[in-house]
Design an enzyme around this catalytic site. Sequence first.
Site, short mmCIF file in Angstrom:
data_model
loop_
_atom_site.label_atom_id
_atom_site.label_comp_id
_atom_site.label_asym_id
_atom_site.label_seq_id
_atom_site.Cartn_x
_atom_site.Cartn_y
_atom_site.Cartn_z
N ASP A 32 16.42 40.63 14.57
CA ASP A 32 17.52 41.60 14.42
C ASP A 32 17.21 42.57 13.28
OD1 ASP A 32 18.65 40.15 16.35
OD2 ASP A 32 20.38 39.43 15.17
N ASP A 36 17.22 46.53 13.43
CA ASP A 36 18.11 47.35 12.59
C ASP A 36 17.33 48.41 11.82
OD1 ASP A 36 20.19 45.90 13.51
OD2 ASP A 36 20.42 44.64 11.71
N SER A 81 39.22 45.13 46.35
CA SER A 81 39.12 43.86 45.64
C SER A 81 38.76 42.78 46.66
CB SER A 81 40.41 43.57 44.88
OG SER A 81 41.44 43.33 45.77
N LEU A 82 38.91 41.54 46.28
CA LEU A 82 38.42 40.47 47.15
C LEU A 82 39.57 39.65 47.70
CD1 LEU A 82 35.62 39.24 44.75
CD2 LEU A 82 35.25 40.38 46.93
N GLU A 112 27.92 34.39 43.18
CA GLU A 112 27.96 34.85 41.79
C GLU A 112 29.24 34.34 41.15
OE1 GLU A 112 28.19 39.08 42.12
OE2 GLU A 112 26.26 39.21 43.14
N LYS A 114 32.72 34.72 39.38
CA LYS A 114 33.72 35.78 39.33
C LYS A 114 34.07 35.98 37.85
CE LYS A 114 38.00 37.22 41.51
NZ LYS A 114 38.75 37.46 40.28
N ASP A 116 35.78 37.11 34.63
CA ASP A 116 37.16 37.46 34.34
C ASP A 116 37.20 38.53 33.25
OD1 ASP A 116 39.82 37.38 34.64
OD2 ASP A 116 40.15 35.52 33.55
N ARG A 135 39.11 50.66 37.20
CA ARG A 135 39.43 50.57 38.61
C ARG A 135 40.75 51.28 38.92
NH1 ARG A 135 42.44 46.98 41.97
NH2 ARG A 135 41.65 47.16 44.08
N GLU A 174 31.70 44.55 35.57
CA GLU A 174 32.80 43.95 34.85
C GLU A 174 32.50 44.00 33.35
OE1 GLU A 174 34.75 42.92 37.37
OE2 GLU A 174 36.32 41.83 36.29
N TYR A 226 27.24 44.28 39.44
CA TYR A 226 26.91 43.53 40.65
C TYR A 226 26.93 44.37 41.92
CZ TYR A 226 31.99 43.36 40.14
OH TYR A 226 33.29 43.70 39.93
N LYS A 291 29.03 36.25 48.86
CA LYS A 291 28.76 37.53 49.51
C LYS A 291 27.71 37.35 50.60
CE LYS A 291 29.66 39.95 45.21
NZ LYS A 291 29.21 40.85 44.15
N LYS A 315 38.58 30.55 44.40
CA LYS A 315 39.19 30.31 43.08
C LYS A 315 39.09 28.83 42.72
CE LYS A 315 40.95 34.36 42.01
NZ LYS A 315 42.27 34.44 41.46
N CYS A 409 74.47 21.46 19.91
CA CYS A 409 73.56 22.60 19.98
C CYS A 409 72.72 22.66 18.70
CB CYS A 409 74.35 23.89 20.13
SG CYS A 409 73.34 25.36 19.93
N CYS A 412 74.01 25.91 16.66
CA CYS A 412 75.34 26.09 16.07
C CYS A 412 76.14 24.79 16.00
CB CYS A 412 76.11 27.15 16.83
SG CYS A 412 76.58 26.62 18.49
N CYS A 427 74.94 25.22 25.70
CA CYS A 427 75.87 25.42 24.61
C CYS A 427 76.78 26.55 25.05
CB CYS A 427 75.10 25.81 23.35
SG CYS A 427 76.13 26.57 22.10
N CYS A 432 77.29 31.28 19.14
CA CYS A 432 76.06 30.56 18.80
C CYS A 432 74.94 31.55 18.42
CB CYS A 432 75.62 29.72 20.01
SG CYS A 432 73.99 29.01 19.83
S1 IVH Z 1 32.48 41.87 44.14
C1 IVH Z 1 34.90 44.65 47.09
N1 IVH Z 1 31.55 40.27 42.32
O1 IVH Z 1 36.98 40.33 40.81
C2 IVH Z 1 35.03 43.88 45.87
N2 IVH Z 1 33.75 41.15 42.04
O2 IVH Z 1 39.28 41.12 43.37
C3 IVH Z 1 33.75 43.86 45.14
N3 IVH Z 1 34.83 40.47 39.96
O3 IVH Z 1 38.48 43.18 40.37
C4 IVH Z 1 33.83 42.92 44.09
N4 IVH Z 1 33.18 39.24 39.21
O4 IVH Z 1 36.13 43.40 39.60
C5 IVH Z 1 32.59 41.01 42.71
N5 IVH Z 1 30.59 38.87 40.75
C6 IVH Z 1 31.62 39.62 41.15
C7 IVH Z 1 32.79 39.74 40.38
C8 IVH Z 1 33.85 40.52 40.87
C9 IVH Z 1 34.40 39.69 38.96
C10 IVH Z 1 36.16 41.09 40.00
C11 IVH Z 1 36.23 42.46 40.59
C12 IVH Z 1 37.60 42.53 41.22
C13 IVH Z 1 38.01 41.12 41.34
C14 IVH Z 1 38.15 40.72 42.78
#
Ligand code: IVH
Length: 678
Positions: A32, A36, A81-82, A112, A114, A116, A135, A174, A226, A291, A315, A409, A412, A427, A432
Amino acid sequence: MDQARERAEELRSRIREHQYRYYVLDDPVISDLEFDRMFSELSQLEREFPDILVPDSPTQRVGGGISPGFASVAHSSPVLSLSNAFSQEEVRVFHRRVLEFARGEGPSYVIEPKIDGLSVILRYTEGLLSMGLTRGDGTTGEDVTANMKTVRSIPLSLRKPHGSVPSFLEVRGEVYLPKDDFAELNHQRDEAGLPVFANPRNAAAGSIRQLDPRVAAQRPLKALFYEIRDIRGEIPYPPTEEDSLILLKELGFPIPKHTFCDRIEALLSQIAVWEELRYQLPYDTDGVVIKVNRFGLGRSMGATAHSPRWQLAFKFPAEQVETRVRDIVVQVGRTGVLTPTAILDPVRVSGSTVSRATLHNEDIIKEKDIRIGDAVVLQKAGDVIPEIVTVLADKRTGSETEFRMPSLCPSCSSVVIRLPGEVAYRCVAASCPAQLRERLIHFASRQAMDIRGLGPAMVDLLIGQNLVSDAGDLYFLEAEDIQLLPRQGQKSAENLLKAIEASKVRPLSRLIFALGIRHVGQRAAWVLAEHFGTFQAFLGASPEELAEVEDVGPETVRSIVSSREQESMGRLLTKLKQAGLRALAENEERPATRQGPLAGKTFVVTGTFPGMTRGEVESAVVELGGKVSSAVSRKTYALVLGENPGSKLEKAISLGVRIMSPDEFIELSSSKEEEDEY
Ligand code: IVH
């Protein structure tokens, strides 16, 4: 000067290389300190010779001053979204569908995590980062380019994997805050007396939506990419998900860890492996994304308005952790209900640290046999609300004590009662202080009269000095009263009075809601306001007239009638009238609400929600500009799925309507939530 330019270019290319090794390959080769040194040499050169500066210099991550707000930018194509799966069976159904389209050819999948975090879109023009977007609602996003540039793992310029860069590139990924950094950030905020973030996702979203890029720059955000949404120039669009990830990496983007498989059994067992693996990942995950690898096959399967049919989010079930019940305290709510709450040894679960969990009522405590001192299993229902799942009875030592609902309570000391047919103790003392506190907080809340600056702390001060005995008194406060309160000056007094004054003009539905009548949530308040049109008409309506209102049940009618009869309500109404409150007709407010993140979308809510009533979920929909309907149809935007759903779920599946978990719904609504954070 030329020498300086040359040296700077050399430093830049070395710095970029080392950043790539560090952020993308995860394989740094220098310390590092060495890094730097190079970095500061470059900054110094650029300061000395400003002419040699280039926009994609690694030093240019923190942009200029504060932007006035974020511009809205239309997405080039919908940002989908998914769809979610919660069981193996749903994964099998997905696989069968893929097989139908694959016509004999064995499909293969990429899996992959997901991540967060916050979904972002980046655009590169001639290899340079030209735009970073959130988004948003999937059609339009916010221009957060300046903040995105502060994220060190986002390349400012693309690498040239095959000798050239795409003339245009759009990618999706993400932005997230690593778990460790999240803990550290919250620790610092806590010490500085700042509010802590609930979870890394909120912290990341809040940081990217900071107006001042310097603040964003201080947050150790990272990103993973991704998806290639668009690529133009000499490099062709890759044929598979796998090639796409490889290309992303070659172009300079960090990509998520991923695995491959082609049979359903392998797919299911890999999901299980990921479920274990997730705790070792540096970021929060709530599932995996499956996928179809070959884009040709994927494309032939198409997409609904919300999600591609060839990708599926699985999930994970809620994370469960063990902790201990230190104590059970009783809180008195706005309507006098006594709610027992477990005070826990703080533990981290599903992305945040939890130290309390509501126990709802005495019956639930008895049913689960929760005692003070017990070791318990905790999870977050819908990944949001902490709940005790079970007691680990074999860990009892004998020193645990049973909880008993107080007969007085805790606020009070009035006698509490249990109404026939109700599980709750309440109560009923009009004076109160605990109830007064909750009523005032409710009255001033954003969903009700929206009085900025009148949060729990200020309410406590006002009650502590006996300045208010109900919400009506707020309108008769004087600047001197407030200035005398601890930590309040002239300015804060003025601001508060201004906010109170401004609240005199509010839509009728808010006023009705603000009264805090039992069973009259936001949705009922809105329906009542629409029906009666004026505050007078609502107050004067007979029980029969109230009962005629669509969606207002007998319990609600009884509750409205009995609260109108209460002396305390009479006093409050007189004060509000004296203060000159003016309720606006609903149509005067609707346009504003319609602009909420859920505007134009119809939701159906089904099942039960731990810690929340269905009405509350529905109210949230209305508040955010959406509509609630009781039946699923093709017009339904999404079905928000609680526990033990009924036939609505089947209907939604058969119509291909999007199904949302409570946390997804919160995610969708949170673009508004984030507005006034931090
Ligand atoms: S693919 C058409 N891959 O999860 C959707 N989404 O509703 C393409 N997310 O808001 C998304 N990790 O941003 C994909 N490895 C991943 C992901 C991912 C997180 C999020 C995405 C979306 C939500 C799914």
